[in-house]
Design a protein around this motif. Structure first.
Motif, PDB file in Angstrom:
ATOM      1  N   GLU A 110      11.610   1.202  -5.388  1.00  0.00           N
ATOM      2  CA  GLU A 110      10.324   2.004  -5.586  1.00  0.00           C
ATOM      3  C   GLU A 110       9.083   1.354  -4.702  1.00  0.00           C
ATOM      4  N   GLY A 113       7.953   3.038  -1.248  1.00  0.00           N
ATOM      5  CA  GLY A 113       6.810   4.159  -1.215  1.00  0.00           C
ATOM      6  C   GLY A 113       7.509   5.431  -0.140  1.00  0.00           C
ATOM      7  N   ASP A 114       6.660   5.595   0.884  1.00  0.00           N
ATOM      8  CA  ASP A 114       7.358   6.796   1.763  1.00  0.00           C
ATOM      9  C   ASP A 114       8.170   6.318   2.809  1.00  0.00           C
ATOM     10  N   ARG A 115       8.440   4.941   2.899  1.00  0.00           N
ATOM     11  CA  ARG A 115       9.087   4.547   4.198  1.00  0.00           C
ATOM     12  C   ARG A 115      10.404   4.911   3.965  1.00  0.00           C
ATOM     13  N   GLU A 116      11.125   5.376   4.884  1.00  0.00           N
ATOM     14  CA  GLU A 116      12.667   5.875   4.673  1.00  0.00           C
ATOM     15  C   GLU A 116      13.763   4.970   5.225  1.00  0.00           C
ATOM     16  N   ASP A 120      12.694   0.907  10.042  1.00  0.00           N
ATOM     17  CA  ASP A 120      11.976   2.109  10.973  1.00  0.00           C
ATOM     18  C   ASP A 120      11.188   1.204  11.999  1.00  0.00           C
ATOM     19  N   LYS A 123       7.335   1.314  12.283  1.00  0.00           N
ATOM     20  CA  LYS A 123       6.555   0.736  11.190  1.00  0.00           C
ATOM     21  C   LYS A 123       6.158  -0.574  11.387  1.00  0.00           C
TER      22      LYS A 123
END
Length: 137
Positions: A110, A113-116, A120, A123
């Motif tokens: 949770e 956030g929007d980090r897949e 990555d 990022k």
């Protein structure tokens, strides 16, 4: 030597990039195994691998013992120099990867956030949320 051990979790192969020789495995936060974190494993410079698509009971990543490597060497025609870079993925020794030192990252799902993905490359690292990480070996 530091092993990576996560039992009781479902891990799956999520990506292999042959042009960059990168392998990614992941365990999602699920109600089934009552976990709230995402765990990701990265192994680069992959030369050879024998994998299962899923690891239903978790992973135990460690350097192959001399006995395990001897069996793999005979079975797959490996070079002696591969011993240092041979990583076993499960307790039974049925899966292995010859490649760079595995790394792992784990974070509360949770808070991502929007980090897949925790790997990555676009990022910043470390991220602005709590995360654990390490290396095998």
């Amino acid at each position: 030597m530091t092993d990576f051990v996560r039992t009781g979790r479902l891990f799956r192969v999520v990506e292999f990039n042959p042009s960059h020789r990168q392998l990614f495995l992941r365990s999602e936060a699920t109600l089934v195994d009552q976990t709230t974190t995402r765990v990701e494993i990265y192994i680069g410079h992959v030369e050879l691998m024998l994998l299962q698509p899923y690891y239903r009971n978790g992973l135990h990543i460690r350097r192959a013992s001399s006995e395990e490597f001897a069996v793999l060497k005979e079975r797959h025609g490996l070079e002696s120099s591969d011993a240092e870079y041979t990583w076993m993925l499960d307790p039974d020794g049925d899966s292995f990867v010859i490649g760079g030192i595995p790394s792992w990252r784990e974070a509360d799902y949770e808070s991502m956030g929007d980090r897949e993905s925790l790997y990555d490359w676009s990022k910043p690292w470390p991220p602005d949320f709590p995360v654990e990480s390490g290396w095998v070996g």
